[in-house]
Design an enzyme around this catalytic site. Structure first.
Site, PDB file in Angstrom:
ATOM      1  N   TRP A 101       0.937  -1.299  -0.035  1.00 46.51           N
ATOM      2  CA  TRP A 101       0.014   0.079   0.015  1.00 46.51           C
ATOM      3  C   TRP A 101       0.770   1.173  -0.074  1.00 46.51           C
ATOM      4  O   TRP A 101       0.582   2.233  -0.616  1.00 46.51           O
ATOM      5  CB  TRP A 101      -1.236  -0.181   1.099  1.00 46.51           C
ATOM      6  CG  TRP A 101      -1.950  -1.118   1.135  1.00 46.51           C
ATOM      7  CD1 TRP A 101      -2.107  -2.176   2.047  1.00 46.51           C
ATOM      8  CD2 TRP A 101      -3.089  -1.305  -0.071  1.00 46.51           C
ATOM      9  NE1 TRP A 101      -2.888  -2.938   1.521  1.00 46.51           N
ATOM     10  CE2 TRP A 101      -3.814  -2.402   0.335  1.00 46.51           C
ATOM     11  CE3 TRP A 101      -3.179  -0.709  -0.995  1.00 46.51           C
ATOM     12  CZ2 TRP A 101      -4.646  -3.075  -0.399  1.00 46.51           C
ATOM     13  CZ3 TRP A 101      -4.442  -0.958  -1.991  1.00 46.51           C
ATOM     14  CH2 TRP A 101      -5.078  -2.295  -1.624  1.00 46.51           C
ATOM     15  N   ASP A 170      -1.370   6.756   6.379  1.00 49.64           N
ATOM     16  CA  ASP A 170      -2.480   5.557   5.883  1.00 49.64           C
ATOM     17  C   ASP A 170      -2.542   4.778   7.096  1.00 49.64           C
ATOM     18  O   ASP A 170      -1.824   3.913   7.160  1.00 49.64           O
ATOM     19  CB  ASP A 170      -2.103   5.162   4.758  1.00 49.64           C
ATOM     20  CG  ASP A 170      -3.090   3.839   4.214  1.00 49.64           C
ATOM     21  OD1 ASP A 170      -4.022   3.800   4.939  1.00 49.64           O
ATOM     22  OD2 ASP A 170      -2.844   3.298   3.215  1.00 49.64           O
ATOM     23  N   LYS A 194     -11.892  -1.892   7.472  1.00 49.84           N
ATOM     24  CA  LYS A 194     -11.016  -2.816   8.286  1.00 49.84           C
ATOM     25  C   LYS A 194     -11.444  -2.439   9.636  1.00 49.84           C
ATOM     26  O   LYS A 194     -11.979  -3.489  10.524  1.00 49.84           O
ATOM     27  CB  LYS A 194      -9.696  -2.529   7.908  1.00 49.84           C
ATOM     28  CG  LYS A 194      -8.927  -3.266   6.729  1.00 49.84           C
ATOM     29  CD  LYS A 194      -8.839  -2.233   5.656  1.00 49.84           C
ATOM     30  CE  LYS A 194      -8.442  -3.112   4.336  1.00 49.84           C
ATOM     31  NZ  LYS A 194      -7.514  -2.476   3.699  1.00 49.84           N
TER      32      LYS A 194
HETATM   33  C1  LIG Z   1      -6.934  -1.719   2.233  1.00 49.08           C
HETATM   34  C2  LIG Z   1      -5.856  -0.921   2.330  1.00 49.08           C
HETATM   35  C3  LIG Z   1      -5.981   0.256   1.480  1.00 49.08           C
HETATM   36  C4  LIG Z   1      -6.989   0.026   0.264  1.00 49.08           C
HETATM   37  O1  LIG Z   1      -8.104   0.687   0.793  1.00 49.08           O
HETATM   38  P1  LIG Z   1      -9.159   0.902  -0.291  1.00 49.08           P
HETATM   39  O2  LIG Z   1     -10.473   1.496   0.490  1.00 49.08           O
HETATM   40  O3  LIG Z   1      -9.732  -0.464  -1.020  1.00 49.08           O
HETATM   41  O4  LIG Z   1      -8.783   1.952  -1.543  1.00 49.08           O
HETATM   42  C5  LIG Z   1      -4.923   1.015   1.393  1.00 49.08           C
HETATM   43  N1  LIG Z   1      -4.041   0.840   2.378  1.00 49.08           N
HETATM   44  C6  LIG Z   1      -4.068   0.207   3.456  1.00 49.08           C
HETATM   45  C7  LIG Z   1      -2.951   0.302   4.658  1.00 49.08           C
HETATM   46  C8  LIG Z   1      -4.936  -0.931   3.291  1.00 49.08           C
HETATM   47  O5  LIG Z   1      -5.223  -1.881   4.440  1.00 49.08           O
END
Ligand SMILES: *Cc1c(COP(=O)(O)O)cnc(C)c1O
Length: 359
Positions: A101, A170, A194
C-alpha cells in the site's frame, strides 16, 4: 447455512463488524428511530442524518483525543483515492516504502511527478520498519508519507517518525486499534472497511493549518480537501449508511471503554497468536518482533504444501478467510477490534491441533 456466531471471520477487509452493532443495524434497518424509513432512505440533509454525522464526528474526536485544530472529513473513494489526492493538494511527498500500500501511494504521487521514495524495507521483504534518516529526505518534499500498519506484511510503526516535515499516514488497517498521538500527524486517512465500518467511506483527519496550506487552485472541487471541510462533508451525498454504521461502531468502542482498553485486548489477542507461532515447529513469522502488527498476523507453514490443507481444515472448523493476500500467499489472520478473543483462542487451538496431526 452458517449463522453469525458459528464462525470467526479473519478477513483483511472488508472485515468483521461487532455483533452488537450488526444487531442494532438489523433492529433499525426498516425504521430508523421509529420514523418508518431506513437510514438508507432519508436525505443526507435531514435533521436525523445531520445528527448522525455530528455524533460520529464528536465520538471519533473523543475516542482518538483529536485536538480542536483538526477537521474530521468523510470522503468516498477508499484509501486509494487518498493516494493521488494528497500530492494533488500538497505537492511533492517523500514516501517510505514499507509494503504494497505504501508503494501504491508512492506510485500515485510519482504519476504526477510529485513523489520520491526513500529508505524502505524492500531489501528484507518488508519484514521490518526501517529507521528513517532525515538526511535521506528529499529537500523539496512538502510532507512525509508513511503507511502506519502494513496490512499484507504485518508490520507497524509504533512511534510516528518525527522529521520536521508534515506527516501523512495511511491508517486504514490500524485506526482505533490503540490510542494515537494525532497531534504528531498533519493528515491521517483510513478506508473504513477494516476497523471502522462498511466499505464506501474514507475518514480523513486533517490539521487545519495543513489544510489551509493546500495549493488546490485548478483542482476539481471534489478533489479538494477544502471542499469537504467547508461543507462539513455534505458538499455532495456522503455514503450515509456507512457513516451511520461507523457511528454505531464508535459508540460500541466507547462502551468497551475506549482505545486504551482496546489496545490491551488487541495486544493480548496478538500475543496469543505470536506465541503460538513462536513455540511451533510448523509456523513461521519473520517480522522483527518489535515491529509486529497487532491487527494483521501473517505467517507461513514451513511445509508450504500443507498451506492449502490448513486453510481447508480451518474453514471446516469455522475459521474463515485466513488466506494471505493473493500477491504473497501464505496465511494471514486479521484480528481487528471486532474479532473477539474467543475467536483467536479457537484459532490457536486449531493451529496446535493441526501441527500435532501433521508434524
Ligand atoms: C486496504 C488498504 C488500502 C486500500 O483501501 P481501499 O479502501 O480499497 O482503497 C490502503 N491502505 C491500507 C493500509 C489498506 O490496508
Amino acid at each position: 447455512m452458517k449463522e453469525k456466531g458459528e464462525i470467526y471471520n479473519f478477513c483483511a477487509g472488508p472485515a468483521v463488524l461487532p455483533a452488537e452493532v450488526m444487531e442494532k443495524v438489523k433492529e433499525e434497518l426498516r425504521s430508523y428511530g421509529g420514523c418508518g424509513m431506513s437510514v438508507m432512505e432519508i436525505s443526507h440533509r435531514s435533521a436525523a442524518f445531520k445528527e448522525i454525522l455530528c455524533e460520529a464526528k464528536s465520538r471519533l474526536k473523543e475516542l482518538m483525543s483529536i485536538p480542536d485544530d483538526y477537521s474530521i472529513l468523510f470522503l468516498q473513494g477508499g484509501a486509494s483515492l487518498q493516494f493521488p489526492m494528497v500530492p494533488m493538494n500538497f505537492g511533492k511527498g517523500a514516501y517510505c516504502i514499507t509494503g504494497r500500500w505504501a508503494k501504491k501511494a508512492f506510485e500515485a504521487a510519482e504519476l504526477q511527478g510529485r513523489g520520491e521514495a526513500f529508505s524502505g524495507s524492500a531489501d528484507r521483504n518488508f519484514e521490518y520498519i526501517p529507521k528513517i534518516d532525515p538526511a535521506d529526505l528529499p529537500k523539496d518534499a512538502k510532507f512525509l508519507h508513511i503507511c502506519d500498519n502494513n496490512t499484507l506484511y504485518g508490520t507497524k510503526f509504533f512511534a510516528p517518525p518525527e522529521m520536521g516535515l508534515p506527516l501523512v499516514s495511511d491508517m486504514s488497517s490500524c485506526i482505533l486499534s490503540a490510542p494515537c498521538e494525532v497531534e504528531k500527524y498533519s493528515l491521517i486517512y483510513a478506508g473504513a472497511q477494516k476497523n471502522i465500518g462498511p466499505a464506501g467511506l474514507c475518514v480523513v483527519i486533517i490539521k487545519n493549518s495543513f489544510l489551509e496550506s493546500a495549493e488546490d487552485e485548478g483542482l476539481p472541487l471534489m478533489l479538494r480537501y477544502r471542499t469537504y471541510a467547508e461543507h462539513d462533508s455534505l458538499y455532495n451525498t456522503p455514503p450515509t449508511f456507512a457513516v451511520y454504521v461507523a457511528n454505531l461502531v464508535f459508540a460500541w468502542l466507547e462502551k468497551k471503554g475506549g482505545l486504551k482498553v482496546m489496545e490491551e485486548i488487541n495486544r493480548e489477542k496478538a500475543k496469543l497468536l505470536y506465541d503460538c507461532i513462536g513455540n511451533s515447529a510448523l509456523y513461521l513469522n519473520k517480522v522483527s518482533p518489535r515491529d509486529r502488527s497487532i491487527m494483521n498476523v501473517p505467517f507461513r507453514l514451513r511445509r508450504r504444501d500443507l498451506e492449502p490443507v490448513f486453510l481447508a481444515e480451518a474453514e471446516k472448523a469455522g475459521l474463515m478467510n485466513l488466506k494471505g493476500h493473493w500477491s504473497i500467499g501464505g496465511i494471514r489472520a486479521s484480528i481487528y477490534n471486532a474479532m473477539p478473543i474467543e475467536g483467536v483462542k479457537k484459532l490457536v487451538n486449531f493451529m496446535q491441533q493441526f501441527e500435532g496431526e501433521n508434524l
